[in-house]
Design a protein around this motif. Structure first.
Motif, mmCIF file in Angstrom:
data_model
loop_
_atom_site.group_PDB
_atom_site.id
_atom_site.type_symbol
_atom_site.label_atom_id
_atom_site.label_comp_id
_atom_site.label_asym_id
_atom_site.label_seq_id
_atom_site.Cartn_x
_atom_site.Cartn_y
_atom_site.Cartn_z
ATOM 1 N N ARG A 1 0.846 -1.211 0.000
ATOM 2 C CA ARG A 1 0.000 0.000 0.000
ATOM 3 C C ARG A 1 0.872 1.249 0.000
ATOM 4 O O ARG A 1 0.618 2.207 -0.742
ATOM 5 N N HIS A 2 1.914 1.227 0.844
ATOM 6 C CA HIS A 2 2.824 2.380 0.896
ATOM 7 C C HIS A 2 3.516 2.566 -0.446
ATOM 8 O O HIS A 2 3.655 3.694 -0.929
ATOM 9 N N ASP A 3 3.949 1.449 -1.035
ATOM 10 C CA ASP A 3 4.580 1.530 -2.353
ATOM 11 C C ASP A 3 3.598 2.089 -3.378
ATOM 12 O O ASP A 3 3.947 2.933 -4.202
ATOM 13 N N GLY A 4 2.334 1.612 -3.308
ATOM 14 C CA GLY A 4 1.304 2.123 -4.222
ATOM 15 C C GLY A 4 1.064 3.609 -4.011
ATOM 16 O O GLY A 4 0.955 4.381 -4.972
ATOM 17 N N LEU A 5 0.992 4.006 -2.742
ATOM 18 C CA LEU A 5 0.816 5.432 -2.435
ATOM 19 C C LEU A 5 2.005 6.245 -2.920
ATOM 20 O O LEU A 5 1.850 7.347 -3.455
ATOM 21 N N LEU A 6 3.204 5.686 -2.701
ATOM 22 C CA LEU A 6 4.416 6.361 -3.130
ATOM 23 C C LEU A 6 4.428 6.548 -4.651
ATOM 24 O O LEU A 6 4.743 7.631 -5.155
ATOM 25 N N VAL A 7 4.041 5.494 -5.378
ATOM 26 C CA VAL A 7 3.971 5.586 -6.843
ATOM 27 C C VAL A 7 2.935 6.638 -7.242
ATOM 28 O O VAL A 7 3.182 7.472 -8.122
ATOM 29 N N ALA A 8 1.766 6.609 -6.577
ATOM 30 C CA ALA A 8 0.717 7.596 -6.885
ATOM 31 C C ALA A 8 1.202 9.008 -6.600
ATOM 32 O O ALA A 8 0.972 9.933 -7.391
ATOM 33 N N LEU A 9 1.896 9.183 -5.459
ATOM 34 C CA LEU A 9 2.428 10.503 -5.117
ATOM 35 C C LEU A 9 3.475 10.955 -6.131
ATOM 36 O O LEU A 9 3.520 12.126 -6.525
ATOM 37 N N GLU A 10 4.332 10.024 -6.551
ATOM 38 C CA GLU A 10 5.343 10.361 -7.554
ATOM 39 C C GLU A 10 4.681 10.773 -8.866
ATOM 40 O O GLU A 10 5.115 11.723 -9.521
#
Length: 165
Positions: free
Chosen positions: A47-56
């Motif tokens: 989830r954090h990785d997904g959020l990080l990708v979305a934020l990027e």
């Protein structure tokens, strides 16, 4: 002693077996909990990785939008500078036209003043001519009066001189 030790040993063996079973169950529970925690941690990491990708991705989109805004701002500034230059040019042209109109008005005012002075001189000349004409008429009237007197005198003398002849 064997009778005492053996049952105690058996009891201890049983207790050790039970304790071993409990330890095994506890170890199983702990392994299950660890697996659950690890699965939860993996899920959170994903989830954090997904959020990080979305934020990027959002950051990249924001940077692109900022770049577009910067380009648009530059284009607007350039257009505004062009409009300001055209306005300055138009003001300069209008200023020149007003200056030329001012010179034209001044030249017209000077010409009108010359015409007024010419009319004034013409009026003065007409008055002078009228005065001279009046004098000439007076002189002509005086001459006519004298001629009339002379003619009368001639007529009075003429019959007498004709009679003498």
């Amino acid at each position: 002693a064997e009778l005492i030790v053996r049952p105690a040993a058996e009891r201890l063996g049983q207790q050790a077996g039970q304790l071993g079973e409990r330890l095994e169950e506890t170890a199983e529970d702990l392994r299950a909990k660890v697996a659950s925690i690890e699965a939860e941690a993996v899920g959170r990491q994903r989830r954090h990785d997904g959020l990080l990708v979305a934020l990027e991705e959002r950051l990249k989109a924001t940077e692109e939008r900022l770049g577009e805004i910067s380009r648009l701002q530059g284009a607007h500034e350039q257009a505004a500078a062009g409009r300001a230059q055209r306005l300055d040019d138009n003001v300069a042209v209008l200023s020149d036209r007003l200056e030329n109109m001012g010179r034209g008005i001044q030249a017209s005012a000077d010409r009108l003043q010359q015409l007024e002075r010419g009319m004034q001189l013409q009026q003065e000349e007409q008055q002078t001519i009228a005065g001279e004409l009046q004098q000439v008429r007076g002189g002509v009237a005086g001459v006519q009066g004298k001629v009339s007197i002379l003619e009368q005198a001639l007529q009075e003398k003429a019959p007498a001189s004709l009679a003498q002849q």
